[in-house]
Write a protein that holds these residues in place. Sequence first.
Motif, PDB file in Angstrom:
ATOM      1  N   GLY B  28       5.972   7.585  -9.421  1.00 42.77           N
ATOM      2  CA  GLY B  28       6.816   7.714  -8.245  1.00 42.77           C
ATOM      3  C   GLY B  28       5.976   7.803  -6.970  1.00 42.77           C
ATOM      4  N   ARG B  29       4.924   8.603  -7.060  1.00 45.53           N
ATOM      5  CA  ARG B  29       4.056   8.761  -5.886  1.00 45.53           C
ATOM      6  C   ARG B  29       3.352   7.450  -5.529  1.00 45.53           C
ATOM      7  N   ALA B  30       2.931   6.706  -6.546  1.00 43.46           N
ATOM      8  CA  ALA B  30       2.240   5.448  -6.288  1.00 43.46           C
ATOM      9  C   ALA B  30       3.182   4.449  -5.618  1.00 43.46           C
ATOM     10  N   VAL B  52      -0.460   8.274   3.965  1.00 45.55           N
ATOM     11  CA  VAL B  52      -0.674   7.606   2.680  1.00 45.55           C
ATOM     12  C   VAL B  52      -2.070   7.931   2.160  1.00 45.55           C
ATOM     13  N   VAL B  53      -3.065   7.864   3.051  1.00 50.18           N
ATOM     14  CA  VAL B  53      -4.438   8.155   2.644  1.00 50.18           C
ATOM     15  C   VAL B  53      -4.550   9.584   2.117  1.00 50.18           C
ATOM     16  N   ARG B  54      -3.883  10.522   2.838  1.00 51.32           N
ATOM     17  CA  ARG B  54      -3.940  11.915   2.388  1.00 51.32           C
ATOM     18  C   ARG B  54      -3.270  12.096   1.025  1.00 51.32           C
ATOM     19  N   ASP B  55      -2.080  11.470   0.896  1.00 49.72           N
ATOM     20  CA  ASP B  55      -1.319  11.680  -0.337  1.00 49.72           C
ATOM     21  C   ASP B  55      -2.019  11.127  -1.573  1.00 49.72           C
ATOM     22  N   LYS B  57      -4.790  11.737  -2.652  1.00 53.03           N
ATOM     23  CA  LYS B  57      -5.510  12.800  -3.370  1.00 53.03           C
ATOM     24  C   LYS B  57      -4.629  13.416  -4.452  1.00 53.03           C
ATOM     25  N   LYS B  58      -3.321  13.499  -4.131  1.00 55.44           N
ATOM     26  CA  LYS B  58      -2.416  14.090  -5.126  1.00 55.44           C
ATOM     27  C   LYS B  58      -2.335  13.214  -6.369  1.00 55.44           C
ATOM     28  N   ILE B  59      -2.330  11.889  -6.118  1.00 52.70           N
ATOM     29  CA  ILE B  59      -2.289  10.972  -7.267  1.00 52.70           C
ATOM     30  C   ILE B  59      -3.535  11.161  -8.134  1.00 52.70           C
ATOM     31  N   ASP B  60      -4.703  11.276  -7.475  1.00 53.73           N
ATOM     32  CA  ASP B  60      -5.948  11.489  -8.218  1.00 53.73           C
ATOM     33  C   ASP B  60      -5.869  12.782  -9.040  1.00 53.73           C
ATOM     34  N   ALA B  61      -5.310  13.830  -8.405  1.00 54.21           N
ATOM     35  CA  ALA B  61      -5.218  15.113  -9.104  1.00 54.21           C
ATOM     36  C   ALA B  61      -4.317  14.990 -10.327  1.00 54.21           C
ATOM     37  N   LEU B  62      -3.214  14.244 -10.142  1.00 56.20           N
ATOM     38  CA  LEU B  62      -2.307  14.054 -11.282  1.00 56.20           C
ATOM     39  C   LEU B  62      -3.005  13.315 -12.417  1.00 56.20           C
ATOM     40  N   ILE B 100      -3.484   1.644  -8.627  1.00 58.12           N
ATOM     41  CA  ILE B 100      -2.407   1.194  -7.741  1.00 58.12           C
ATOM     42  C   ILE B 100      -2.396   2.055  -6.476  1.00 58.12           C
ATOM     43  N   GLY B 101      -2.524   3.382  -6.701  1.00 56.20           N
ATOM     44  CA  GLY B 101      -2.575   4.298  -5.559  1.00 56.20           C
ATOM     45  C   GLY B 101      -3.731   3.948  -4.631  1.00 56.20           C
ATOM     46  N   ASP B 102      -4.896   3.633  -5.234  1.00 54.17           N
ATOM     47  CA  ASP B 102      -6.064   3.279  -4.427  1.00 54.17           C
ATOM     48  C   ASP B 102      -5.796   2.028  -3.577  1.00 54.17           C
TER      49      ASP B 102
END
Lengths: 262, 239, 458
Positions: B28-30, B52-55, B57-62, B100-102
């Motif tokens: 969902g976040r991606a 988007v750039v900040r968020d 990090k959350k994807i990486d943490a997940l 994908i997030g990246d």
Amino acid sequence: MIMTQEDLTITDPKMTAKGVNVFYGEKQAINDVSIDVGTDLVTAFIGPSGCGKSTFLRSLNRMNDTVAGAKVTGRIELDGEDIYAPSMDVVQLRARVGMVFQKPNPFPKSIYDNVAYGPRIHGLAPNKSDLDGIVEKALTRAGLWDEVKDRLAESGTALSGGQQQRLCIARAIAVDPEVVLMDEPCSALDPIATAKIEELIHELRGKFAIVIVTHNMQQAARVSQRTAFFHLGTLVEYGKTTDIFTNPKQERTKDYITGRYG
Amino acid sequence: MAIVNDHTVKAFDEDLNRLRGLISEMGGRAEQALLQAMTALNKGDLDLAAQVVRDDKKIDALEAEVEQLAVQTIALRAPMADDLREMIAALKIVSVVERIGDYAKNIAKRVALMDQTRSIEAIPLLMSMSNIVVELIHDALDSFAARDADLAVRVTVRDKNVDDFYNSIFRTLVTFMMENPKLISESAHLLFVAKNLERMGDHATNIAEMVYYVVTGGRMEERERGEQPEDGAAEQEQG
Amino acid sequence: MTFNAAALLLLIAGLALIGWIAGRARSNLLAGRAQAKLHSRPQYHGWYVALWLFAPAALFLAVWSAVSPGLITNEVLASEAAKELPAFGFERGAILSDARNVAQGKQEAVRIAAATPLVKPYADATHRYAWIGIAAMLALALAGGLYAFTRIKPDFRARTRVEKIVMLLLLLASLVAILTTFGIVLSLLFESIRFFRLVSPTELLFGTQWAPTSGAPQPDTFGGIPLFWGTILIGAIIAMIVAIPIGMMSAVYLTQYANPRVRKWVKPCLEILAGVPTVVYGYFAALTVAPALREFAVAIGIPNASTESALAAGIVMGVMIIPFVSSMADDSINAVPQAMRDGSLALGATPNETIRQVLIPAALPGVMGGILLAVSRAIGETMIVVMAAGLSANMTANPFASVTTVTAQIVKLLTGDQEFDSAKTLAAFALGLVLFVVTLLLNIVALRIVKKYREAYE
């Protein structure tokens, strides 16, 4: 029953069962099981308690004969020869199809006499030095020689559980059987002793056709190349061990090996 | 393949459910990151791009959390068959989703470098392309959640549309660059954005392939991806 | 009013029941009032009161039943009427018992005239002591009951107390058996010591002449060796030659070959053999086996064959011991794990090889234990040897000759009119002691072996 892969076909089966039923009195313990046991393979029978896997194993060397009221129908062949034929001598059969049991059961004799028991009753060694050779070879193959070579005269029951079980394996292979049946050989052992037995099974592969019944699915996965899943007396699925454990075809097999069994 | 029976060990089911929840949150976040990045690009919204750039990090943490949970579950529960396949797929899927997030982050970073791009005609094309990619990602993750191999197959089929879009945008931008040499730099950025979108589509396909493996235990055949012309279903999907 | 122990026992049992109900009710009541949780369940409080009420009173009852007749007689003897009694002897006793029976209503009228004046003192004394006894007993019961009743509190640990009391009762019961054994040993020992004052232990144990009835002019000789030899010949050699192979073979058949239906019939039959009274075996040995053996011996030309032969006694004793050996062997073979048997069969051994090479060696310690127990039983056996083996103390290895055993000699020494302080009679006790010690040792060794063997498979 479903064969999971085309290349499962065993071209040179050591033992073949066709439509085997086993009855204990009125009760049917095994229902129409057909299976090929490969010569150079370790075949594992898995399944929940009471699924008939041990019963079926015991019909492969006619140990069920010793149970009052047991009856086997269908055909079981060893090298194409019907083992339930009247002409088959059960004593000879068991010399060719050896068995290792759940609980280590060394005789209350010396380590040497335990291993020499089979060769003696079958008259395999004409003299003492031949017998010594057979005993040493069997103990070496069972990975026990180095541990016991200095105390062959000690009682077999004085060994640790794992050593006792390897002694029982040495005893079984001392008569140079063609097939070795193992009925939950590690269920009474600790993990280290279990690992040693599993390594031993790995070493023995190719020298004997090995059939192992186990409650421990991980063990079946570790030691076998073929796995048969039994449930309620029927053979549900038989295939390559890798397929059974990563991609079983039958819902019942999947539920059992993934731990969804009722 | 519906999951009819629960595991005898209930805690195993809890672990699996938690794992699925985490993956779906990550997906969902991606998706959102991609949508926001494209909106920022479309509107030149630098704040949104920075978010988007900040968020990311959350994807990486997940991703780290899923990896840890999967390793733990493999070690403690010794999963077998479809459970085992799901663990392995989960590990692979999160790393794909993280990629994908990246890419979304990468697109967002380019927004600041392009202040005169609004006039470039490729932008609406890019927006349409990104809509398809978002759908693909969404459907791929849905197919994972629902154990739906058919949906997974359809995702891989539809990836062809993304490739077609990419080819068309590529031609459009190359023509545009030849006509407007002053905007070559911006156009080149847009070309990278298109390439990123195309890669995201491929990643959605990867996820779909993993889902197919989880559900069926086998690898998706080439013909199932609709790459053979006589496959009517694939034609229909493109329409 | 007489002192009827059984009725009184019922009475205090009834009181105990009331005490039980009261104790239980009180504990419930107290718990309810104090809003506290009882440490022990109400029944235990009930039992606590009941036991305190019952046990001391019952103990007193037992003691009083034993001592009160003596007290009554003493009181009667102290009375005026008793002065005219004969001083000692049979007549005095007869008069007293006559008077007592009339006083206690067991007979209508006196049979001996001299008893008449004693009836009334007897009746009075009986009456008084009965009342004293009942009063004391009731007092004890009430005191015990009240004591226990007042101790009931919610946190009173009635359960632990009751369990302790019950444990003491159980201990007492087991002590009875131990103390009895101890008493037997002591009585044997004292009589034996008296014997050994007259005859030295070495003569008994190592002397070779057994002639206690020779009388003058030769003195009695008490050399026990011929008896010991006879005992060993009959009990440990001939009987075992019969019992061990037959017992073992029947055990092997029953455990390994017999189908369940046969086993169901044969095993109880064998066990019936163990229940036949030994005197019946004695008849069988003396009337059937011994004459047949004698004829056989004569036929094969053995000169001094006797109708009382060691062989007859030994064979019959062996038959008697068969069920013993067989059931011990049966147990030991059955105790060999099935896995052992399977292991051997799975190697291609025949059932016969399995039995000979695996089962019997594995069962051997247990079988040995059984055999030792059987031997100790055989050497203690009396009736068969008395009836069939004879009483002449011969030192012979000829099984057709008559020999005698320790037990047979004990019977001989103690039967008939004997004075209880002659060496002859006392010798019986010394022999008994020897027998006791030997069988005790055999039993200890046998049980040791059996126990050690059992542990091996646990």
